[in-house]
Scaffold this active site. Structure first.
Site, PDB file in Angstrom:
ATOM      1  N   TYR A 116      32.509  23.283  62.583  1.00  0.00           N
ATOM      2  CA  TYR A 116      33.645  22.457  63.030  1.00  0.00           C
ATOM      3  C   TYR A 116      34.964  23.183  62.764  1.00  0.00           C
ATOM      4  O   TYR A 116      35.771  23.378  63.682  1.00  0.00           O
ATOM      5  CB  TYR A 116      33.601  21.124  62.279  1.00  0.00           C
ATOM      6  CG  TYR A 116      34.691  20.147  62.649  1.00  0.00           C
ATOM      7  CD1 TYR A 116      34.725  19.535  63.905  1.00  0.00           C
ATOM      8  CD2 TYR A 116      35.682  19.810  61.731  1.00  0.00           C
ATOM      9  CE1 TYR A 116      35.717  18.610  64.223  1.00  0.00           C
ATOM     10  CE2 TYR A 116      36.677  18.885  62.044  1.00  0.00           C
ATOM     11  CZ  TYR A 116      36.688  18.297  63.292  1.00  0.00           C
ATOM     12  OH  TYR A 116      37.670  17.382  63.607  1.00  0.00           O
TER      13      TYR A 116
ATOM     14  N   ARG B 278      32.654   8.957  56.781  1.00  0.00           N
ATOM     15  CA  ARG B 278      34.005   9.290  56.332  1.00  0.00           C
ATOM     16  C   ARG B 278      34.429   8.306  55.243  1.00  0.00           C
ATOM     17  O   ARG B 278      33.926   7.181  55.164  1.00  0.00           O
ATOM     18  CB  ARG B 278      34.979   9.261  57.516  1.00  0.00           C
ATOM     19  CG  ARG B 278      34.789  10.503  58.395  1.00  0.00           C
ATOM     20  CD  ARG B 278      35.851  10.620  59.455  1.00  0.00           C
ATOM     21  NE  ARG B 278      35.357  10.186  60.746  1.00  0.00           N
ATOM     22  CZ  ARG B 278      35.987  10.416  61.896  1.00  0.00           C
ATOM     23  NH1 ARG B 278      37.120  11.074  61.915  1.00  0.00           N
ATOM     24  NH2 ARG B 278      35.484   9.988  63.027  1.00  0.00           N
TER      25      ARG B 278
HETATM   26  N1  LIG Z   1      39.516  10.905  63.377  1.00  0.00           N
HETATM   27  C1  LIG Z   1      40.043  11.827  62.596  1.00  0.00           C
HETATM   28  O1  LIG Z   1      40.330  11.572  61.422  1.00  0.00           O
HETATM   29  C2  LIG Z   1      40.301  13.205  63.147  1.00  0.00           C
HETATM   30  C3  LIG Z   1      40.901  14.144  62.310  1.00  0.00           C
HETATM   31  C4  LIG Z   1      41.132  15.410  62.800  1.00  0.00           C
HETATM   32  C5  LIG Z   1      40.820  15.737  64.093  1.00  0.00           C
HETATM   33  N2  LIG Z   1      40.256  14.811  64.896  1.00  0.00           N
HETATM   34  C6  LIG Z   1      39.887  15.229  66.263  1.00  0.00           C
HETATM   35  O2  LIG Z   1      40.194  14.207  67.186  1.00  0.00           O
HETATM   36  C7  LIG Z   1      39.190  14.152  68.202  1.00  0.00           C
HETATM   37  C8  LIG Z   1      38.630  12.744  68.306  1.00  0.00           C
HETATM   38  O3  LIG Z   1      38.063  12.385  67.067  1.00  0.00           O
HETATM   39  P1  LIG Z   1      37.447  10.939  66.796  1.00  0.00           P
HETATM   40  O4  LIG Z   1      37.674  10.606  65.390  1.00  0.00           O
HETATM   41  O5  LIG Z   1      37.884  10.015  67.844  1.00  0.00           O
HETATM   42  O6  LIG Z   1      35.896  11.251  66.945  1.00  0.00           O
HETATM   43  P2  LIG Z   1      34.791  10.503  67.791  1.00  0.00           P
HETATM   44  O7  LIG Z   1      33.485  11.089  67.386  1.00  0.00           O
HETATM   45  O8  LIG Z   1      34.954   9.038  67.672  1.00  0.00           O
HETATM   46  O9  LIG Z   1      35.168  10.916  69.271  1.00  0.00           O
HETATM   47  C9  LIG Z   1      34.774  12.120  69.846  1.00  0.00           C
HETATM   48  C10 LIG Z   1      34.332  11.830  71.260  1.00  0.00           C
HETATM   49  O10 LIG Z   1      33.951  13.049  71.897  1.00  0.00           O
HETATM   50  C11 LIG Z   1      32.722  12.825  72.591  1.00  0.00           C
HETATM   51  N3  LIG Z   1      32.051  14.120  72.713  1.00  0.00           N
HETATM   52  C12 LIG Z   1      31.518  14.877  71.726  1.00  0.00           C
HETATM   53  N4  LIG Z   1      30.979  16.006  72.238  1.00  0.00           N
HETATM   54  C13 LIG Z   1      31.192  15.951  73.577  1.00  0.00           C
HETATM   55  C14 LIG Z   1      30.862  16.812  74.660  1.00  0.00           C
HETATM   56  N5  LIG Z   1      30.198  17.965  74.461  1.00  0.00           N
HETATM   57  N6  LIG Z   1      31.225  16.435  75.907  1.00  0.00           N
HETATM   58  C15 LIG Z   1      31.886  15.277  76.136  1.00  0.00           C
HETATM   59  N7  LIG Z   1      32.207  14.417  75.136  1.00  0.00           N
HETATM   60  C16 LIG Z   1      31.873  14.761  73.883  1.00  0.00           C
HETATM   61  C17 LIG Z   1      31.992  11.821  71.745  1.00  0.00           C
HETATM   62  O11 LIG Z   1      30.970  11.142  72.425  1.00  0.00           O
HETATM   63  C18 LIG Z   1      33.122  10.904  71.314  1.00  0.00           C
HETATM   64  O12 LIG Z   1      33.351   9.898  72.263  1.00  0.00           O
HETATM   65  C19 LIG Z   1      38.141  15.191  67.839  1.00  0.00           C
HETATM   66  O13 LIG Z   1      38.374  16.365  68.567  1.00  0.00           O
HETATM   67  C20 LIG Z   1      38.391  15.453  66.369  1.00  0.00           C
HETATM   68  O14 LIG Z   1      38.034  16.767  66.011  1.00  0.00           O
HETATM   69  C21 LIG Z   1      39.971  13.544  64.449  1.00  0.00           C
END
Ligand SMILES: NC(=O)c1ccc[n+]([C@@H]2O[C@H](COP(=O)([O-])OP(=O)(O)OC[C@H]3O[C@@H](n4cnc5c(N)ncnc54)[C@H](O)[C@@H]3O)[C@@H](O)[C@H]2O)c1
Length: 403
Positions: A215, A256
């Site tokens: 990641y 988390r």
């Molecule tokens: N939530 C946090 O605290 C946080 C912190 C830092 C970064 N982020 C980044 O924000 C973004 C969203 O995070 P989140 O918390 O909503 O996570 P999440 O897991 O709820 O959402 C990620 C989404 O991406 C989709 N996905 C994963 N792989 C895929 C693929 N190959 N093709 C199409 N769709 C795909 C999943 O089905 C999901 O709907 C991510 O990129 C994550 O790295 C989130």
């Protein structure tokens, strides 16, 4: 009457337009070719139909602003059915834009965006970003990637593919259609940081072969790709380094800290703290993040920007706060997790100065909303007689289907 008709017509899809047009035509012909003074008789059912349609529209979708053709953007959100993506979808839809959500539903779910299905400004596509996508858009919010440790560690190769090949595909799309792309990067690019708080100049301290590397390094190379496309191909990029975020639609079993503690407290189980609990985190509420993402996308800042809440707490403090807000639970200490960052807190001076952005939702208010959401989810699951299994237990059964 005219105003209502105009408002209604702007919310109609093509099929409805055809139906209304046919009714109007019948009314017109009936009036013109009969000698009856039948205008009211013919028009009143039409009036009723308009009222019904109006009601069904206002009931079905959250209110959406009207934007002129010039201001309305076609926006793609990859990972838009996930936790952050679905809140971003809500904001952009309510702002009056056309939103296409692309998701492979690995960690996201239709339920998060179902309230928009059928709306003429909304489209949901089941697609894996590792495969190329051809679509005409003005802006791309590239969020697709599992975000919680159990989810991204479950299939590290897939996590790497999503963040590398997936990002290349989206940058290729941005180049082809001249769209601006915002990458949802992460504070994990700083690894286990040696400087504190972390500002955007810090290059990070990441173990390239540790369990989190798929990641952390995936996101680092995704950032590298963005700047390569910017320099070599002139693609407009924005990079948000997102720090820990929480709120409704988080996955209940994603491992988390916030979700773990809330779920454990609500179920009357011990809140599990790894190590001494002195490691720190800073959590922002999801609506603050979404506002920051939209501001960044529409700014002229192409260098990375931290988006997070600088209010730092130890994990133990979080456990105690959640325990007191829920009103039950006790705290249990377990052995330390590998490569668990000791301190995490964003330096958000850049976002403050250049975007005029800072988090506004107080921690307790955000936690209370999230606790309410989790209680409703637990109730929903109980009513549907669904017994939640830990994700890891489901995952052990075989290779993932989404690879
Ligand atoms: N939530 C946090 O605290 C946080 C912190 C830092 C970064 N982020 C980044 O924000 C973004 C969203 O995070 P989140 O918390 O909503 O996570 P999440 O897991 O709820 O959402 C990620 C989404 O991406 C989709 N996905 C994963 N792989 C895929 C693929 N190959 N093709 C199409 N769709 C795909 C999943 O089905 C999901 O709907 C991510 O990129 C994550 O790295 C989130």
């Amino acid at each position: 009457m005219m105003k209502r008709v105009v408002r209604l017509i702007s919310g109609l899809n093509r099929r409805m337009m055809k139906l209304l047009f046919a009714l109007a035509l019948i009314a017109y012909i009936a009036c013109k070719y009969t000698n009856l003074d039948c205008f009211d008789i013919v028009v009143s059912p039409l009036r009723e139909k308009i009222r019904d349609l109006e009601q069904s529209f206002s009931q079905k979708y959250p209110p959406v602003k009207f934007l002129s053709e010039k201001d309305r953007k076609r926006i793609l959100i990859t990972g838009g059915a996930g936790f952050v993506g679905s809140h971003l979808t809500d904001k952009l839809m309510m702002d009056g834009h056309e939103v296409t959500v692309v998701d492979n539903f690995f960690t996201g779910r239709k339920r998060n965006v179902e309230h928009w299905i059928g709306h003429e400004n909304f489209e949901l596509i089941n697609h894996d970003v590792v495969e190329p996508l051809y679509i005409e858009v003005d802006q791309i919010y590239h969020l697709a990637s599992p975000a919680s440790p159990p989810n991204y560690m479950y299939n590290p190769i897939k996590t790497l593919k999503t963040n590398t090949i997936g990002t290349l595909n989206m940058l290729g799309l941005a180049k082809r259609v001249g769209a601006r792309l915002l990458l949802a990067s992460t504070s994990e690019v700083y690894g286990d940081p040696e400087v504190h708080p972390q500002n955007e100049e810090y290059w990070g301290h990441v173990n390239p072969i540790g369990p989190r590397a798929c990641y952390d390094e995936g996101k680092r190379v995704a950032e590298t790709m963005c700047y390569a496309y910017m320099k070599q191909e002139g693609v407009e990029v924005r990079v948000a380094r997102i720090f820990n975020t929480f709120g409704s639609r988080m996955h209940m079993n994603d491992g988390r800290v916030v979700s773990n503690f809330i779920l454990q407290a609500l179920q009357g189980e011990p809140l599990t703290v790894y190590g001494t609990g002195s490691q720190t985190r800073a959590f922002q509420y999801v609506s603050d993040l979404v506002n920051g993402l939209v501001l960044l996308m529409n700014s002229n800042i192409s260098s990375p920007v931290n988006l997070g809440n600088p209010e730092e707490h130890t994990i133990l403090e979080f456990a105690r706060l959640i325990k007191s807000l829920v009103g039950k639970g006790c705290i249990q200490f377990l052995s330390e997790a590998q490569d668990d960052p000791q301190r995490r807190r964003p330096d958000i001076r850049k976002a403050r100065m250049m975007l005029g952005w800072e988090p506004v939702v107080p921690l307790e208010e955000g936690l209370n909303k999230t606790i309410q959401y989790f209680s409703r989810e637990l109730e929903h699951q109980a009513n549907n007689q669904y017994i939640p299994k830990p994700k890891a237990a489901r995952m052990k059964k075989g290779r993932p289907r989404h690879n």
